[in-house]
Design a protein around this motif. Structure first.
Motif: not given
Lengths: 449, 449
Positions: A361, A363-364, A367-368, A371, A374, A379-382, A384
């Motif tokens: 939970e 994940w959001a 992503q913040d 972001d 970024r 460069s960034a990945e999250v 899954f």
């Protein structure tokens, strides 16, 4: 690139190889634009008529047609371009009214040739071209500029030592005329094979196809053996001529132009160019300066960058657009340098930071964090899902991503350098990786001299 | 781009138009790489078999063949790609052993379709794709991520207001099954035409091709008319169903996935997405989320960015590589925005400074000045000859080059802004143009909301 292509002659790169290619193309673009060259892309297809006007390359052309062509008769026969020069000349004549001359352009596009595939020969490959086109007339300084810009571009690529080998078609053709050889096209074609088949067979071909006497063949071969780092080629050429033959106009023009080009190249890019009077270039449309480029240690590639002056490739009624250009065969060069291990990339993805998940939970929130990175160019990945941390770290490691980010769910953040194992507290609003880890680095195994 | 193309359906840009396109492509690349997407280029040609497996597009394919093909029988029949998705799926299965999954890639390449050319429809055009492909399974979060990255990319392009219209094939197909319509492909094809042909003709087609009763057609059309900014679509769908039909597994999956996607999009890119249950997408390979994008004020373009989830496009023996992707039709978008005057470039060349010649022999010294500027990232050109200054200034003016450089031959330098006419002393080792004049600026005539 040791993998077998699924279609013979068609190279497809893996992500890390493509990073190397992108680096080469970005570098070329930067140098070309610094010198005021505008980018151009022409359509992939030309009419067969346009392509066939420009030389004996019909065997290599790929024709295209619609599978269900209801009105084939109504449409012009089309084929894929085999270089960037012929389409450029066609573009210039078609759009002359909308262009400002002299017009400097660079063009980096794929071309297609239906040749029998072999090592280092591809059916689809990328060429990077620069050309300057004038209207009516174009200064010999354009020849100098084109050669200087390409020499600077090759230097900036840091792929090793190279030499631009420069000649003038006017000089060669003027010399052949001066010694009484009038089939200059046949002479050029024979001399062009010097490196491949050697002087004896060239002499035989000169006699068979260009009607040369033994003495004329000897003189033509002597000319082709002149190679000087400075402009002393000129006196060597004059020494080869019988006293009564000197002064032919074309020869004098060629000597003057090649002297200017070699002089200026020595001044602006010292040690990068030489006069080499064996250079002829196969294509018919060259009329003055001709250039080939050899990369030391990769002589097997042949010329990595070639071109020259074409006085009448582009014409429209009474208007003519003389031009000069050089073209790098990017795919063959890249494939040789990657295969030899001279060029590589530090990782396979643009990603600098992999943001892990403590719980699904998150994940959001993750992503913040990404972001925030970024937004500052990182460069960034999250992830899954919240797999075991070991598995999440392995994900990053497998791709060469240097940093892994952890969030404790209470606003605490840590970042780990997975090469050193060092883990520190970090603020997503301000933390940055070291400059060398921000983007994938290109690794040069051979130092530039 | 009001010029007539010399080959119908093939667009070629002028220098200033290409600067706008490069700006769009550079911006997309930057956003995609910030999110960890690797670049890929696949070969232009595929076997006809590969292309024909994936739908009824045979009329649009361009086949290629060598003009003098000695051994045509030995070679597979080849054709140009018509999109980036089918080649990508083929690349993934061929190179699965060399790739790390989930694999994020962006691909910006030309594609070819032999369609009848018409306004805004091209036979060669550029598509910019992003996809995520997993091995065996792929989280619905990939659908969310793809949509978020594209929404951010479109925002960054500053081309105006847009809306991602999102649906789920599982939802639609599950609903059709629940109301007893089993020819789901035929139903999807009919509903896909809703905007084009209207509800009455869709109802007739539903009855003719999918065997729908009047009541079934009414229900299918009611579903397609559901459009909500939030996730309230779910209760509207349930209200349409007869009490005994609820609970179908596929429908429930679709409702759950679309709810997750719309929820997360509303959180991450507020106001950029809505559920639109009319969206079906023509291509057969979509299996879950499907997305189209409408650009406000340019509804005539249809969808500017489309795609979705494909569970089984890429398979290799027992291994499957489910994926999700979105694709921007760059050429059509660019051509509309340039033609309408919404996007333009401040000049036609990268050049910021034009170095003039006082005398012909100053050329080398002028190149030294230009090199000092270039070394600091300032694009510069040098005049070929010492024409009258008025003519040299006109050269720069015609191209929109903002600055002209003068050298007095005694080490004195001045630079003139040819827009204001202001001329000042300047040192080539330190002078810089204002940041906004360094590179060509892209002019947006419509402000982003």
């Amino acid at each position: 690139m040791a993998r077998t292509a699924s279609l013979s002659g068609y190279l497809e790169l893996l992500p890390a190889e493509r990073l190397v290619e992108l680096h080469l193309l970005d570098t070329l673009r930067e140098v070309f634009e610094a010198h005021g060259y505008s980018n151009l892309e022409t359509r992939a297809v030309e009419t067969v008529d346009t392509l066939l006007q420009k030389g004996e390359i019909d065997k290599e052309i790929y024709a295209i047609s619609r599978i269900h062509d209801d009105d084939a008769a109504k449409e012009a026969k089309l084929a894929l371009r085999f270089d960037n020069t012929v389409p450029f000349a066609r573009y210039v004549t078609e759009n002359a009214g909308h262009l400002a001359f002299p017009y400097r352009r660079y063009q980096i596009q794929k071309v297609w040739r239906g040749e029998r595939p072999q090592a280092g020969r591809f059916r689809e490959f990328t060429q990077a071209d620069i050309d300057i086109v004038g209207e009516g007339a174009l200064s010999t300084r354009a020849d100098v500029e084109i050669a200087v810009v390409m020499a600077k571009a090759l230097q900036t690529l840091q792929i090793g030592e190279f030499t631009l080998r420069v000649n003038s078609r006017k000089l060669s053709e003027g010399f052949y005329q001066a010694i009484g050889l009038t089939e200059t096209a046949a002479v050029l074609r024979a001399v062009d094979k010097l490196e491949k088949i050697g002087p004896d067979r060239v002499a035989r071909e000169l006699s068979e196809t260009a009607g040369a006497t033994e003495e004329q063949a000897r003189q033509a071969l002597s000319l082709a053996q002149i190679r000087t780092a400075d402009t002393s080629f000129a006196s060597q050429v004059r020494e080869l001529l019988p006293a009564d033959a000197a002064g032919a106009e074309l020869l004098e023009e060629g000597l003057a132009e090649l002297t200017e080009v070699v002089d200026e190249l020595n001044a602006r890019v010292p040690g990068r160019a030489e006069a080499d009077l064996s250079i002829a270039r196969g294509l018919d449309y060259y009329t003055g300066t001709v250039i080939e480029t050899v990369l030391r240690g990769h002589e097997e590639l042949g010329s990595i960058c070639s071109g020259g002056r074409y006085e009448s490739l582009a014409t429209k009624g009474k208007r003519s657009f003389p031009g000069v250009g050089l073209s790098i065969g990017v795919t063959r060069l890249l494939s040789a340098l990657v295969d030899s291990g001279e060029l590589g990339a530090s990782r396979t993805v643009p990603t600098a930071v992999y943001v892990t998940l403590r719980a699904d939970e998150d994940w959001a929130a993750a992503q913040d964090v990404a972001d925030q990175l970024r937004a500052r160019g990182i460069s960034a990945e999250v992830a899954f899902s919240a797999e075991k941390f070991g598995k999440q770290i392995k994900y990053a490691d497998k791709r060469g991503i240097p940093f892994v980010w952890f969030t404790d769910g209470d606003g605490g953040h840590e970042v780990k350098d997975i090469r050193s194992g060092e883990q520190t507290a970090a603020d997503p609003a301000s933390w940055s990786p070291p400059a060398e880890d921000l983007t994938p680095q290109i690794i040069h195994k051979t130092a530039e001299g």
